[in-house]
Design a protein around this motif. Structure first.
Motif, mmCIF file in Angstrom:
data_model
loop_
_atom_site.group_PDB
_atom_site.id
_atom_site.type_symbol
_atom_site.label_atom_id
_atom_site.label_comp_id
_atom_site.label_asym_id
_atom_site.label_seq_id
_atom_site.Cartn_x
_atom_site.Cartn_y
_atom_site.Cartn_z
ATOM 1 N N LYS B 74 7.359 4.106 -0.780
ATOM 2 C CA LYS B 74 8.352 3.749 -1.782
ATOM 3 C C LYS B 74 9.097 2.486 -1.353
ATOM 4 C CE LYS B 74 10.715 6.889 -4.739
ATOM 5 N NZ LYS B 74 11.295 8.223 -4.800
ATOM 6 N N LYS B 75 9.284 1.489 -2.114
ATOM 7 C CA LYS B 75 9.087 1.510 -3.539
ATOM 8 C C LYS B 75 7.933 0.614 -3.953
ATOM 9 C CE LYS B 75 12.027 -0.019 -7.366
ATOM 10 N NZ LYS B 75 13.287 -0.716 -7.553
ATOM 11 N N ASP B 76 7.685 -0.390 -3.124
ATOM 12 C CA ASP B 76 6.663 -1.341 -3.564
ATOM 13 C C ASP B 76 5.747 -1.781 -2.429
ATOM 14 O OD1 ASP B 76 8.441 -2.789 -2.158
ATOM 15 O OD2 ASP B 76 8.929 -4.224 -3.724
ATOM 16 N N LYS B 77 5.454 -0.849 -1.535
ATOM 17 C CA LYS B 77 4.536 -1.197 -0.438
ATOM 18 C C LYS B 77 3.222 -0.447 -0.643
ATOM 19 C CE LYS B 77 7.930 -2.122 3.189
ATOM 20 N NZ LYS B 77 9.227 -1.703 2.656
ATOM 21 N N LEU B 78 2.126 -1.174 -0.590
ATOM 22 C CA LEU B 78 0.830 -0.549 -0.826
ATOM 23 C C LEU B 78 -0.224 -1.195 0.062
ATOM 24 C CD1 LEU B 78 -0.552 0.653 -4.079
ATOM 25 C CD2 LEU B 78 -1.900 -1.093 -3.024
ATOM 26 N N ARG B 79 -1.076 -0.367 0.618
ATOM 27 C CA ARG B 79 -2.187 -0.882 1.430
ATOM 28 C C ARG B 79 -3.463 -0.173 0.990
ATOM 29 N NH1 ARG B 79 -2.644 -2.481 7.364
ATOM 30 N NH2 ARG B 79 -4.799 -2.073 7.920
ATOM 31 N N MET B 80 -4.455 -0.938 0.608
ATOM 32 C CA MET B 80 -5.761 -0.381 0.251
ATOM 33 C C MET B 80 -6.793 -1.013 1.161
ATOM 34 S SD MET B 80 -6.272 0.034 -3.823
ATOM 35 C CE MET B 80 -7.646 1.170 -3.868
ATOM 36 N N GLU B 81 -7.509 -0.166 1.861
ATOM 37 C CA GLU B 81 -8.483 -0.673 2.817
ATOM 38 C C GLU B 81 -9.862 -0.139 2.452
ATOM 39 O OE1 GLU B 81 -7.032 -0.165 6.757
ATOM 40 O OE2 GLU B 81 -8.841 -0.998 7.670
ATOM 41 N N TYR B 82 -10.712 -1.012 1.971
ATOM 42 C CA TYR B 82 -12.092 -0.626 1.656
ATOM 43 C C TYR B 82 -12.883 -0.650 2.959
ATOM 44 C CZ TYR B 82 -11.055 -1.227 -3.306
ATOM 45 O OH TYR B 82 -10.523 -1.106 -4.566
ATOM 46 N N ILE B 83 -13.597 0.440 3.209
ATOM 47 C CA ILE B 83 -14.311 0.551 4.485
ATOM 48 C C ILE B 83 -15.827 0.504 4.290
ATOM 49 C CG2 ILE B 83 -14.686 2.038 6.503
ATOM 50 C CD1 ILE B 83 -11.767 3.058 6.000
ATOM 51 N N GLN B 84 -16.305 1.202 3.282
ATOM 52 C CA GLN B 84 -17.749 1.258 3.000
ATOM 53 C C GLN B 84 -18.011 0.927 1.536
ATOM 54 O OE1 GLN B 84 -20.373 1.672 4.880
ATOM 55 N NE2 GLN B 84 -19.342 2.149 6.799
#
Lengths: 199, 211
Positions: B74-84
């Protein structure tokens, strides 16, 4: 400067060669996914590029970002046909689509009219020339025409784009492809991705 | 006569909504959902999970799949980690976006690109629960036995040119998103499914650092 303006192919000798040897070097793109990076005029875009041969004998090229959103979907039809199935408004520019079309046509060995074919020799390389409606596509090989060294799209005087392919296993799609434009800051890099197995 | 007409239109509306999303019924009065949802999201400080993504291209009979890890704070932190099958990292923190592919890092300001900003806000809003208040979309809420489905139709011209609609599937148990479905104008769709969700686990700030 002088070098850039003069004809860079003039010193080469015309030689007898058979265009069928180039056809043997043609890559296979039946179904492959590449990780793609595009750098254009200081901007960087990345994603996935699907190349798929379709039942109607066309080849579709779809560029989407990593999160799945499609930037474009182009169809290279039988003969020399081309169709834009979809393109995002930000990329829907005539000049950009034309450039992408020509880039991929060179890499996919399309528009190779054997009646216009000729070959040039330059020291240890053979330039197999296929004149286009505007400019010339060159497939540059070793003298025995067994190895593709690089590809060029050229005006009548000088190359405007160069492409290199890292050939994968025989009969398979290339492991990597790089495309570099010489007259402006624009390059494309493709690296093969091994897709996840279906569940 | 008028009553019959209303009943008939309600019936067809109900049939239509069920046909549109099998197993789901349109909520004509989603206020109760909105209240429960707002209460639950107010209590959600963080989410971390695995995700699987599937892009379906109908015309090409093609599916492209990928998997990775997901963190939201919260409120505006995002992490997306593509692995495969490829590695790709995206961190959104405040107004900044970090993109890392292989060894290549790229930091951009979300404010410099309006469309990018809107698309990123979709993700943050979907996970953070504020999508019902996002003025860029018109929301409709559907309900099934185990979940809610929030259908978001773009209202702004920029997004209208990109997406037909975006749906968020919300688990009735904890009111967190279990899937985000993005439908493009071409008919292609991408579904991101969240698995092994941990709600309110401690996530260090370092996960979201953009140098």
């Amino acid at each position: 400067m002088l070098n850039a303006s003069c004809n860079q192919y003039r010193h080469m000798q015309k030689i007898q060669s058979d265009e069928s040897c180039v056809q043997k070097l043609k890559p296979v793109f039946s179904h492959v996914i590449y990780k793609i990076s595009v750098d254009v005029l200081g901007k960087h875009i990345s994603g996935l590029l699907l190349i798929k041969y379709m039942p109607d004998s066309s080849t579709r090229i779809v560029f989407s970002n990593e999160m799945g959103f499609s930037f474009f979907d182009f169809g290279f039809l039988t003969g020399n046909g081309f169709k834009v199935y979809q393109v995002v408004p930000q990329m829907n520019k005539k000049a950009l689509i034309k450039t992408l079309r020509k880039d991929f046509e060179l890499v996919m060995f399309r528009n190779m009219d054997s009646s216009k074919y000729y070959a040039l020799s330059d020291s240890n390389l053979v330039y197999h020339a296929f004149p286009q409606s505007n400019g010339i596509n060159y497939y540059i090989t070793d003298p025995s025409c067994r190895q593709l060294v690089k590809m060029q799209r050229a005006s009548n005087k000088k190359p405007v784009m160069e492409a290199f392919m890292d050939k994968g296993s025989p009969g398979d799609s290339p492991d990597s492809i790089s495309i570099r434009h010489l007259n402006f800051n624009y390059s494309i890099s493709l690296k093969k991705v091994n897709p996840l197995a279906p569940e | 006569m008028i009553k019959t007409g209303i009943l008939l239109s309600l019936f067809f509306c109900s049939v239509y909504s069920q046909a549109q999303y099998p197993g789901y019924v349109l909520l004509n009065h989603p206020e109760t959902f909105k209240k429960s949802f707002a209460r639950a999201t107010a209590a959600t400080e963080s989410i971390q999970s695995d995700f699987s993504q599937e892009k379906s291209m109908t015309m090409l009979s093609e599916k492209i799949k990928s998997t990775g890890k997901f963190w939201w704070l919260k409120k505006d932190k995002l992490r997306m980690e593509y692995i495969q099958p490829y590695s790709y990292l995206m961190i959104l923190n405040g107004g900044k976006i970090l993109i890392k592919e292989g060894q290549k890092k790229n930091i951009v300001s979300a404010n410099s690109n309006k469309v990018f900003q809107q698309v990123n806000r979709i993700l943050i809003d979907c996970v953070g629960g504020s999508m019902l208040d996002n003025p860029d979309f018109q929301a409709a809420v559907y309900e099934s036995s185990g979940s809610f489905l929030v259908e978001l139709k773009p209202l702004s011209k920029n997004l209208e040119e990109l997406y037909k609609n975006i749906n968020i599937v919300i688990d009735k148990k904890d009111y967190t998103a279990t899937a985000i479905e993005m439908f493009e104008l071409s008919g292609d769709k991408t579904i991101i499914r969240f698995q092994n969700k941990e709600v309110n686990a401690h996530i260090p700030d370092s996960v979201f650092i953009i140098p």
